[in-house]
Design a protein around this motif. Structure first.
Motif, short mmCIF file in Angstrom:
data_model
loop_
_atom_site.label_atom_id
_atom_site.label_comp_id
_atom_site.label_asym_id
_atom_site.label_seq_id
_atom_site.Cartn_x
_atom_site.Cartn_y
_atom_site.Cartn_z
N ALA A 3 0.83 -1.20 0.00
CA ALA A 3 0.00 0.00 0.00
C ALA A 3 0.86 1.25 0.00
O ALA A 3 0.56 2.22 -0.70
N PHE A 4 1.95 1.24 0.83
CA PHE A 4 2.83 2.40 0.86
C PHE A 4 3.49 2.61 -0.50
O PHE A 4 3.60 3.74 -0.99
N GLY A 5 3.91 1.52 -1.16
CA GLY A 5 4.54 1.60 -2.48
C GLY A 5 3.58 2.15 -3.53
O GLY A 5 3.95 2.95 -4.38
N ASP A 6 2.30 1.72 -3.44
CA ASP A 6 1.28 2.22 -4.37
C ASP A 6 1.07 3.72 -4.18
O ASP A 6 0.96 4.48 -5.14
N LEU A 7 1.02 4.15 -2.89
CA LEU A 7 0.83 5.56 -2.59
C LEU A 7 2.01 6.37 -3.11
O LEU A 7 1.84 7.41 -3.74
N LEU A 8 3.21 5.88 -2.86
CA LEU A 8 4.41 6.56 -3.33
C LEU A 8 4.44 6.63 -4.85
O LEU A 8 4.77 7.68 -5.43
N ALA A 9 4.06 5.55 -5.52
CA ALA A 9 4.06 5.53 -6.99
C ALA A 9 3.06 6.55 -7.54
O ALA A 9 3.34 7.26 -8.51
N ARG A 10 1.89 6.65 -6.90
CA ARG A 10 0.89 7.61 -7.36
C ARG A 10 1.36 9.04 -7.13
O ARG A 10 1.14 9.92 -7.97
N LEU A 11 2.00 9.29 -6.00
CA LEU A 11 2.48 10.63 -5.70
C LEU A 11 3.61 11.06 -6.63
O LEU A 11 3.72 12.23 -6.99
N THR A 12 4.43 10.15 -7.04
CA THR A 12 5.56 10.48 -7.90
C THR A 12 5.22 10.32 -9.38
O THR A 12 6.04 10.63 -10.24
N GLY A 13 4.03 9.82 -9.67
CA GLY A 13 3.62 9.66 -11.06
C GLY A 13 4.16 8.42 -11.70
O GLY A 13 4.08 8.24 -12.91
N ARG A 14 4.71 7.51 -10.90
CA ARG A 14 5.23 6.26 -11.44
C ARG A 14 4.34 5.12 -10.97
O ARG A 14 4.45 4.66 -9.86
N GLY A 15 3.44 4.70 -11.85
CA GLY A 15 2.58 3.58 -11.47
C GLY A 15 3.26 2.25 -11.71
O GLY A 15 4.20 2.15 -12.49
N SER A 16 2.80 1.24 -11.01
CA SER A 16 3.37 -0.08 -11.21
C SER A 16 2.93 -0.67 -12.54
O SER A 16 3.62 -1.48 -13.11
N SER A 17 1.76 -0.28 -13.00
CA SER A 17 1.31 -0.73 -14.32
C SER A 17 0.68 0.46 -15.03
O SER A 17 -0.34 0.96 -14.61
N PRO A 18 1.35 0.92 -16.06
CA PRO A 18 0.83 2.09 -16.77
C PRO A 18 -0.54 1.78 -17.37
O PRO A 18 -0.77 0.70 -17.89
N GLU A 19 -1.42 2.78 -17.27
CA GLU A 19 -2.74 2.61 -17.85
C GLU A 19 -2.65 2.84 -19.35
O GLU A 19 -1.99 3.76 -19.81
N VAL A 20 -3.31 2.00 -20.08
CA VAL A 20 -3.33 2.11 -21.52
C VAL A 20 -4.55 2.92 -21.92
O VAL A 20 -5.66 2.60 -21.53
N GLU A 21 -4.30 3.96 -22.66
CA GLU A 21 -5.39 4.80 -23.12
C GLU A 21 -6.00 4.16 -24.37
O GLU A 21 -5.31 3.88 -25.34
N VAL A 22 -7.28 3.90 -24.31
CA VAL A 22 -7.97 3.28 -25.42
C VAL A 22 -8.80 4.35 -26.12
O VAL A 22 -9.62 5.02 -25.50
N SER A 23 -8.52 4.51 -27.40
CA SER A 23 -9.31 5.48 -28.16
C SER A 23 -10.50 4.75 -28.78
O SER A 23 -10.38 3.64 -29.26
N ALA A 24 -11.62 5.40 -28.75
CA ALA A 24 -12.83 4.80 -29.30
C ALA A 24 -12.80 4.89 -30.82
O ALA A 24 -12.54 5.94 -31.39
N VAL A 25 -13.06 3.77 -31.43
CA VAL A 25 -13.14 3.72 -32.88
C VAL A 25 -14.59 4.02 -33.25
O VAL A 25 -15.50 3.39 -32.73
N PRO A 26 -14.80 5.00 -34.11
CA PRO A 26 -16.18 5.33 -34.46
C PRO A 26 -16.83 4.14 -35.18
O PRO A 26 -16.17 3.42 -35.92
N PRO A 27 -18.12 3.96 -34.97
CA PRO A 27 -18.80 2.85 -35.63
C PRO A 27 -18.89 3.09 -37.13
O PRO A 27 -18.86 4.23 -37.60
N VAL A 28 -19.01 2.00 -37.87
CA VAL A 28 -19.17 2.10 -39.31
C VAL A 28 -20.55 2.71 -39.58
O VAL A 28 -21.54 2.28 -38.99
N PRO A 29 -20.63 3.70 -40.45
CA PRO A 29 -21.93 4.33 -40.71
C PRO A 29 -22.92 3.33 -41.31
O PRO A 29 -22.55 2.49 -42.13
N THR A 30 -24.15 3.43 -40.89
CA THR A 30 -25.21 2.60 -41.44
C THR A 30 -25.73 3.23 -42.72
O THR A 30 -25.40 4.39 -43.04
N ALA A 31 -26.58 2.51 -43.42
CA ALA A 31 -27.21 3.07 -44.62
C ALA A 31 -27.98 4.33 -44.25
O ALA A 31 -27.94 5.32 -45.00
N ALA A 32 -28.65 4.32 -43.11
CA ALA A 32 -29.41 5.50 -42.68
C ALA A 32 -28.47 6.68 -42.43
O ALA A 32 -28.80 7.82 -42.76
#
Length: 182
Positions: A3-32
């Motif tokens: 817990a202390f290591g997690d707190l320290l990592a968050r405070l220093t900006g160094r996470g143990s597992s970097p979060e992956v940013e997922v970009s949303a892919v727009p849906p394929v347009p329908t006929a409508a």
């Protein structure tokens, strides 16, 4: 990490597992969606907002795209031709018309901007290119359907004996005129 290591990592900006940013892919347009995009473009050019040659070319491109939309499944998912139909309705046609409409009318129609051509001339050239391209796409779809019809006719001829007899019925090896049974 504790817990202390997690707190320290968050405070220093160094996470143990970097979060992956997922970009949303727009849906394929329908006929409508595609039809609605065409409606929006046609609304932009309605009521004299553009010169007649532009309005007629937009109408031509929109008509061919409308004819192609119900047949997109014949082009195959992910095909370049299906993409061209979709992009013409949602991007190419609206952007061409929108770019012209953002300019002051008098300036766009008379001021040379590209090798002596006015913005109006540039737009007309773009619309003509889109129309030719859409004609080619629709022609490809129609040729595919015609080829399927021919192949089916050949299958039937092979399955049931011989080519067309001009409307005569082959009963027991004797050709009968149309409408005669016996």
């Amino acid at each position: 990490m504790g817990a202390f290591g997690d707190l320290l990592a968050r405070l220093t900006g160094r996470g143990s597992s970097p979060e992956v940013e997922v970009s949303a892919v727009p849906p394929v347009p329908t006929a409508a969606d595609l039809l609605a995009a065409l409606d929006r473009v046609e609304t932009l050019v309605a009521d004299g907002a553009v010169p007649g040659p532009v309005a007629s070319r937009v109408a031509r491109v929109a008509r061919v795209v409308r004819d192609a939309i119900p047949r997109l499944d014949r082009l195959g998912a992910g095909s370049e031709q299906a993409y061209v139909v979709m992009a013409t309705a949602t991007d190419y046609l609206p952007e061409a018309v929108g770019g012209y409409l953002r300019l002051p009318r008098e300036w766009a129609n008379v001021r040379p901007v590209d090798n002596g051509r006015t913005s109006l001339m540039v737009l007309i050239d773009q619309l003509d290119l889109l129309a030719r391209t859409m004609d080619q796409v629709l022609d490809a779809v129609n040729r595919s359907d015609a080829a399927a019809l021919i192949a089916h006719g050949r299958f039937l001829a092979e399955k049931f004996g011989h080519a067309s007899t001009g409307g005569r019925l082959d009963v027991d090896g004797r050709l009968q005129p149309p409408g005669a049974l016996g």
